[in-house]
Scaffold this active site. Structure first.
Site, PDB file in Angstrom:
ATOM      1  N   ASP A   1       6.326  -0.233   6.878  1.00 50.61           N
ATOM      2  CA  ASP A   1       4.886  -0.377   6.613  1.00 50.61           C
ATOM      3  C   ASP A   1       4.416   0.784   5.761  1.00 50.61           C
ATOM      4  OD1 ASP A   1       2.203  -0.995   6.672  1.00 50.61           O
ATOM      5  OD2 ASP A   1       1.891  -0.434   8.752  1.00 50.61           O
TER       6      ASP A   1
ATOM      7  N   HIS B   1       3.813   1.892  13.049  1.00 51.23           N
ATOM      8  CA  HIS B   1       2.696   2.740  13.499  1.00 51.23           C
ATOM      9  C   HIS B   1       3.096   3.646  14.670  1.00 51.23           C
ATOM     10  CE1 HIS B   1      -0.942   0.510  11.576  1.00 51.23           C
ATOM     11  NE2 HIS B   1       0.131   0.386  10.847  1.00 51.23           N
TER      12      HIS B   1
ATOM     13  N   HIS C   1       0.817  -1.216   0.000  1.00 58.29           N
ATOM     14  CA  HIS C   1       0.000   0.000   0.000  1.00 58.29           C
ATOM     15  C   HIS C   1       0.847   1.261   0.000  1.00 58.29           C
ATOM     16  CE1 HIS C   1       0.271   0.555   4.474  1.00 58.29           C
ATOM     17  NE2 HIS C   1       0.206  -0.767   4.513  1.00 58.29           N
TER      18      HIS C   1
ATOM     19  N   GLU D   1      -5.127   1.748   2.851  1.00 58.12           N
ATOM     20  CA  GLU D   1      -5.082   0.521   3.655  1.00 58.12           C
ATOM     21  C   GLU D   1      -5.180   0.836   5.140  1.00 58.12           C
ATOM     22  OE1 GLU D   1      -3.578  -2.833   5.980  1.00 58.12           O
ATOM     23  OE2 GLU D   1      -2.764  -0.819   5.934  1.00 58.12           O
ATOM     24  N   GLU D   2      -4.584   1.930   5.548  1.00 60.17           N
ATOM     25  CA  GLU D   2      -4.525   2.245   6.978  1.00 60.17           C
ATOM     26  C   GLU D   2      -5.852   2.798   7.506  1.00 60.17           C
ATOM     27  OE1 GLU D   2      -2.232   1.184   8.690  1.00 60.17           O
ATOM     28  OE2 GLU D   2      -0.367   1.151   7.563  1.00 60.17           O
TER      29      GLU D   2
ATOM     30  N   ASP E   1      -0.196   4.300   1.157  1.00 62.09           N
ATOM     31  CA  ASP E   1      -0.419   5.226   2.274  1.00 62.09           C
ATOM     32  C   ASP E   1       0.346   4.801   3.522  1.00 62.09           C
ATOM     33  OD1 ASP E   1      -2.214   2.977   2.341  1.00 62.09           O
ATOM     34  OD2 ASP E   1      -3.364   3.968   3.909  1.00 62.09           O
TER      35      ASP E   1
ATOM     36  N   ASP F   1       0.488 -10.280   0.050  1.00 64.22           N
ATOM     37  CA  ASP F   1       0.387  -8.923   0.588  1.00 64.22           C
ATOM     38  C   ASP F   1       1.290  -8.832   1.817  1.00 64.22           C
ATOM     39  OD1 ASP F   1      -0.442  -6.299   0.936  1.00 64.22           O
ATOM     40  OD2 ASP F   1      -2.479  -6.778   1.570  1.00 64.22           O
TER      41      ASP F   1
HETATM   42 ZN    ZN Z   1       0.568  -1.901   6.292  1.00 63.19          ZN
END
Ligand code: ZN
Length: 439
Positions: free
Chosen positions: A110, A414, A73, A144-145, A75, A170
């Site tokens: 990520d 995150h 992804h 995605e987030e 984002d 993925d």
């Molecule tokens: Zn991710």
């Protein structure tokens, strides 16, 4: 590495509110991709779905063999307070950290790490004159987030065209050390299933009034009691199938008594289940459906009894349960007809992908060649990924981020100070290159 860094510098931050999202950053990201990967842009067909999600098709020599979908992804999660970062969040600095060369910034692990690694692998294979035997699709979602609507729309496009992938890969588990006590070799943890998510709204409505003459139980008191009752009624815990398989595989990479415990999971499941439940909140979550109140609203004045109080309970639903069975459990736990419990949004857990067949075998053989020290092991993911939208197209959906991530690197996902070791990222490029070269 420079291509990866160029992508990291574009702040494609995901926000729940579309109006708060800086969509220009996503347009800039597409332009940067074009600059960094000219061969890929020339050789693959690209379409933009839902304005920002990218769907690429690399046409293979034969149109009969089922294609493969590689996902990542665009984002990234909000970096939070930028001054809390030890090094800037969007400068993609390469620096020495604890004796190793690392690249620093939001999205390194990520998930721009995977996105850039896939593109680098494709670009270098094109440069070498490679043409895949079958179609390869690349699907890069843009939200995605938050909502995952981009991947959902792209999956609908694929379904409409009758694309039935052999398998989907993925983001997900990584190559990790020290995941289990007694582990002697790194484990390549491949997610074969992921939990569902349910947001449940609890609402109490009653007649308001003056705070000087309250009823026995106010809307807020009733709601608080309902939340306490939910907290006191845990869901059934058990060792799910993928976790049993994980222990069996991990047992090959653990010595002594622990190795024996892991390998003989059929006998030792109660011990392993108890260990998972007590080790950490994360490992506890692997043993069943979890739920937690995440939002509470009610009241408008210090001296008035509110007419309404509401809470959101966020449940992470283990395979074997559904949005509906969780709703029934919550209502039973609350056991109060004056508290309305309704499903607000969510999706069911994914099916469990097999640890056999072409997709699994290719992942396993690619890893065996590049990382003979590591043991491949399936597991069940707590978190959700965009890949959930692809599960109607194939049972073979795998979630694996092919980087070796240390505990500190995993802890920074995150959070502030997200980073990845340069060597680890380069290992991921090699993984995708090797995998794609076999397709
Ligand atoms: Zn991710």
């Amino acid at each position: 590495m420079e291509r990866f860094r160029a992508l990291l510098r574009v702040p494609t931050v995901s926000r729940s509110e579309a109006a708060e999202t800086d969509w220009a950053a996503f347009a800039a990201f597409r332009e940067e991709l074009g600059r960094q990967f000219p061969r890929m842009h020339a050789a693959l067909d690209r379409e933009v779905v839902l304005e920002h999600t990218l769907l690429w098709r690399w046409r293979g020599a034969d149109a009969v063999t089922p294609p493969v979908v590689l996902m990542a992804h665009q984002d990234v999660v909000d970096p939070g307070r930028l001054e809390d970062w030890a090094h800037p969040a969007f400068a993609a600095e390469i620096l020495e950290h604890e004796g190793e060369s690392v690249v620093w910034g939001r999205g390194t692990a990520d998930d721009k790490g995977s996105l850039a690694a896939i593109c680098c692998a494709v670009e270098s294979l094109l440069e070498a004159g490679h043409r895949p035997g079958r179609d390869i699709w690349l699907l890069f979602g843009h939200d995605e987030e938050t909502h995952g609507t981009g991947a959902q729309a792209a999956a609908a496009v694929l379904a409409e065209r009758g694309v039935a992938p052999a398998f989907v890969l993925d983001e997900g588990g990584a190559i990790v050390r020290g995941f289990l006590p007694g582990q002697t070799r790194p484990i390549a943890a491949v997610g074969v299933a992921e939990k569902g998510v349910g947001n449940y709204l609890l609402r109490v409505t009653e007649r308001g009034g003056h705070a000087s003459a309250p009823p026995p139980l106010s809307a807020i008191g009733r709601l608080a009691r309902a939340i306490t009752r939910i907290d006191r009624a845990p869901f059934r815990s058990r060792l799910p199938g993928p976790m049993r398989e994980m222990f069996r595989s991990a047992g090959q990479a653990a010595s002594g008594a622990r190795g024996w415990l892991y390998r003989n999971v059929r006998l030792t499941a109660p011990i392993l289940l108890a260990a998972l439940k007590s080790a950490s909140p994360e490992s506890r979550a692997m043993t069943g459906t979890s739920r937690v109140a995440t939002v509470i609203r009610g009241g408008h004045a210090q001296n008035a009894i509110p007419e309404r109080a509401e809470a959101i309970v966020n449940a992470r639903i283990a395979p074997g349960e559904t949005l509906d069975t969780v709703l029934a459990h919550l209502r039973r736990s609350v056991r109060d007809p004056l508290v309305a419990v309704e499903l607000e949004s969510g999706w069911n857990p994914s099916p469990i992908a097999p640890t056999s067949g072409e997709g699994w075998s290719l992942l396993a053989s690619t890893l065996a060649r590049l990382r003979p020290d590591a043991v491949i092991a399936p597991y069940q993911q707590n978190g959700a990924t965009d890949s959930r939208s692809l599960t109607p197209l194939t049972p073979n959906v795998y979630r694996f981020t092919p980087f070796e991530l240390s505990e500190a690197e995993r802890g920074a996902l995150h959070a502030v100070d997200e980073r990845i070791r340069v060597e680890s990222w380069l290992g991921g490029v090699a993984f995708y290159r090797e995998l794609i070269a076999q397709l």
